[in-house]
Each structure stands twice: as structure tokens, then as C-alpha cells.
Design an enzyme around this catalytic site. Structure first.
Site, PDB file in Angstrom:
ATOM      1  N   LYS A 174       0.828  -1.212   0.000  1.00 45.19           N
ATOM      2  CA  LYS A 174       0.000   0.000   0.000  1.00 45.19           C
ATOM      3  C   LYS A 174       0.864   1.264   0.000  1.00 45.19           C
ATOM      4  CE  LYS A 174      -2.244  -0.977   3.815  1.00 45.19           C
ATOM      5  NZ  LYS A 174      -1.727  -2.294   4.261  1.00 45.19           N
ATOM      6  N   ARG A 192      11.649  -6.004   4.798  1.00 43.27           N
ATOM      7  CA  ARG A 192      11.533  -4.567   5.057  1.00 43.27           C
ATOM      8  C   ARG A 192      12.156  -4.222   6.405  1.00 43.27           C
ATOM      9  NH1 ARG A 192       5.585  -2.002   4.745  1.00 43.27           N
ATOM     10  NH2 ARG A 192       5.426  -2.498   6.959  1.00 43.27           N
ATOM     11  N   ARG A 223      11.636  -0.066  11.429  1.00 44.70           N
ATOM     12  CA  ARG A 223      10.358  -0.278  12.133  1.00 44.70           C
ATOM     13  C   ARG A 223      10.450  -1.529  12.976  1.00 44.70           C
ATOM     14  NH1 ARG A 223       5.167   0.372   8.323  1.00 44.70           N
ATOM     15  NH2 ARG A 223       4.371  -0.958   9.995  1.00 44.70           N
ATOM     16  N   ARG A 257      -0.034  -8.972  13.392  1.00 40.41           N
ATOM     17  CA  ARG A 257      -0.636  -7.956  12.514  1.00 40.41           C
ATOM     18  C   ARG A 257      -1.485  -8.606  11.439  1.00 40.41           C
ATOM     19  NH1 ARG A 257       4.811  -5.473  11.165  1.00 40.41           N
ATOM     20  NH2 ARG A 257       3.781  -4.292   9.514  1.00 40.41           N
TER      21      ARG A 257
HETATM   22  P1  ADP Z   1       1.251  -2.182   7.959  1.00 36.92           P
HETATM   23  O1  ADP Z   1      -0.053  -2.124   7.257  1.00 36.92           O
HETATM   24  O2  ADP Z   1       2.411  -2.410   7.044  1.00 36.92           O
HETATM   25  O3  ADP Z   1       1.272  -3.105   9.146  1.00 36.92           O
HETATM   26  P2  ADP Z   1       0.865   0.545   8.951  1.00 36.92           P
HETATM   27  O4  ADP Z   1       1.963   1.516   8.897  1.00 36.92           O
HETATM   28  O5  ADP Z   1      -0.330   0.788   8.116  1.00 36.92           O
HETATM   29  O6  ADP Z   1       1.586  -0.809   8.599  1.00 36.92           O
HETATM   30  O7  ADP Z   1       0.371   0.357  10.476  1.00 36.92           O
HETATM   31  C1  ADP Z   1       1.257   0.069  11.516  1.00 36.92           C
HETATM   32  C2  ADP Z   1       0.486  -0.139  12.814  1.00 36.92           C
HETATM   33  O8  ADP Z   1      -0.226   1.075  13.150  1.00 36.92           O
HETATM   34  C3  ADP Z   1      -0.597  -1.206  12.780  1.00 36.92           C
HETATM   35  O9  ADP Z   1      -0.076  -2.490  13.062  1.00 36.92           O
HETATM   36  C4  ADP Z   1      -1.566  -0.707  13.865  1.00 36.92           C
HETATM   37  O10 ADP Z   1      -1.094  -1.025  15.148  1.00 36.92           O
HETATM   38  C5  ADP Z   1      -1.507   0.797  13.724  1.00 36.92           C
HETATM   39  N1  ADP Z   1      -2.560   1.328  12.821  1.00 36.92           N
HETATM   40  C6  ADP Z   1      -2.362   1.919  11.614  1.00 36.92           C
HETATM   41  N2  ADP Z   1      -3.532   2.297  11.057  1.00 36.92           N
HETATM   42  C7  ADP Z   1      -4.503   1.928  11.942  1.00 36.92           C
HETATM   43  C8  ADP Z   1      -5.924   2.012  11.943  1.00 36.92           C
HETATM   44  N3  ADP Z   1      -6.603   2.576  10.927  1.00 36.92           N
HETATM   45  N4  ADP Z   1      -6.601   1.521  13.014  1.00 36.92           N
HETATM   46  C9  ADP Z   1      -5.942   0.964  14.045  1.00 36.92           C
HETATM   47  N5  ADP Z   1      -4.613   0.834  14.091  1.00 36.92           N
HETATM   48  C10 ADP Z   1      -3.885   1.308  13.072  1.00 36.92           C
END
Ligand code: ADP
Length: 192
Positions: free
Chosen positions: A14, A128, A134, A146
Site C-alpha cells: 500500500k 523490510r 520499524r 498484525r
Molecule cells: P502495515 O499495514 O504495514 O502493518 P501501517 O503503517 O499501516 O503498517 O500500520 C502500523 C500499525 O499502526 C498497525 O499495526 C496498527 O497497530 C496501527 N494502525 C495503523 N492504522 C490503523 C488504523 N486505521 N486503526 C488501528 N490501528 C492502526
């Protein structure tokens, strides 16, 4: 306004594809993951709360992310549209987003959903983790958590938009450019 959701499990690409779409179509990129990491870096109260969930691979509570997105939408008045990345991640977030966009008279046009196998996701995230800095990408237990949050809570968001016939599935494996071309085809169909 043209509002688009880029959807898919962690590691589905994404972020990578968002950069390209945003550059091509002039949309404002709103990534809740990026916004949360910036709150953490700035050591805000919101960031400190969110970090406890993120470190375990769990979703941050809906109220926290909805509030954050709401103020981001409000502080970007005259944009062509938003590209939502990593949001909405629960049906409650999807309903909240629809309500916020209703106020702008600018609904979600389409959800583009990237489809990637679980083994490929784990491989990509571990890779990654070698360079991203991260911490949630370096630990396989957190990565699996996750993905299971995605399956248990987030996958249902696609059903939510499916009822309005707004979901387009895109194969998320192959070269970055190939996937990007397929995303553009769907976007252009709507814009033209
Ligand atoms: P990825 O999709 O690669 O795991 P993101 O950067 O989108 O990484 O998200 C990292 C973390 O941030 C998630 O594992 C979650 O804990 C939190 N997070 C991100 N967006 C949301 C959301 N819309 N609702 C709840 N938690 C979120």
C-alpha cells in the site's frame, strides 16, 4: 473530489503504490500508520498510547485513529481528493469515514484491494525490517499478530464497501510497475 482507499494486509504494498498514485493523480496521501509513527516520534500523548498497541501488532483503538483522520481531513481543505492508506481498518472506522466524507459531499469512489498470499507478506515484512527501522517489522511474532488482526478485524471492511459495489480486487504480486499499471487502469475507468 476523488477519494480512494488503498486496501490490503500489512506488507501488501500500500505504501509503495500510494507514493506513485499520489504523484500521478495529485491526491493527498493520508496514512494512519505514518501519522501514528509521527505522533510517536513527537512523543505526544496520542503517540504514547498508540505505541503500546503497535508494538504488539494490535490495532490502535478506533476512537484514536478516527479523531486523527478527522483532523487531517479538516486541515486539508482544498485538495483534489484523498488517498486513504491503512484506514479504515475496522467496519466502525469505515462508517465513521463515510460520515466525515458525507459532510464534504465527497464519498469514497472506490476501494482498490491488493491481494497477496500470507507467506509472501511475511517474507516481504521481514525483508523490510532489515532496513525500515520499524520494530514491528523485525519480529515474526508481531508480524503474524498484525496479519491475524487483519484477518479478524480488517478483512470485513472489504465486505462493508462491497455492499455498495465499490471494491476492485487487484493482484498484489508481480513487479511494482505491473501492479501499479493495474491500479491505474481501475482509477482511469472511474475518472474517465
Ligand atoms: P502495515 O499495514 O504495514 O502493518 P501501517 O503503517 O499501516 O503498517 O500500520 C502500523 C500499525 O499502526 C498497525 O499495526 C496498527 O497497530 C496501527 N494502525 C495503523 N492504522 C490503523 C488504523 N486505521 N486503526 C488501528 N490501528 C492502526
Amino acid at each position: 473530489m476523488f477519494n480512494l482507499i488503498l486496501f490490503g494486509p500489512p506488507g501488501s504494498g500500500k505504501g509503495t503504490q500510494s507514493e506513485k498514485i499520489m504523484a500521478q493523480y495529485g491526491l493527498k496521501h493520508l496514512s494512519t500508520g505514518d501519522l501514528l509513527r509521527s505522533e510517536i516520534a513527537n512523543q505526544t500523548a496520542l503517540g504514547l498510547e498508540a505505541k503500546q498497541f503497535m508494538d504488539k501488532g494490535e490495532l490502535v483503538p478506533d476512537a484514536v485513529v478516527i479523531g486523527m483522520i478527522s483532523s487531517s481531513i479538516d486541515s486539508n481543505e482544498s485538495v483534489k481528493g484523498f488517498l486513504f492508506d491503512g484506514f479504515p481498518r475496522t467496519p466502525a472506522q469505515a462508517e465513521a469515514l463515510d460520515n466525515l466524507l458525507e459532510l464534504k459531499k465527497a464519498p469514497i469512489s472506490v476501494m482498490l484491494a491488493l491481494d497477496v498470499s500470507e507467506e509472501e507478506l511475511v517474507k516481504r515484512l521481514m525483508k523490510r525490517g532489515e532496513t525500515s527501522g520499524r520494530s514491528d517489522d523485525t519480529n515474526e511474532v508481531v508480524i503474524r499478530a498484525r496479519i491475524s488482526e487483519y484477518l479478524n478485524k480488517t478483512a470485513a471492511v472489504a465486505d462493508y464497501y462491497q455492499q455498495f459495489d465499490k471494491v476492485k480486487m487487484i493482484k498484489g504480486e508481480g513487479s511494482i510497475d505491473e501492479i501499479y499499471q493495474n491500479l491505474c487502469l481501475e482509477i482511469d475507468k472511474i475518472l474517465n
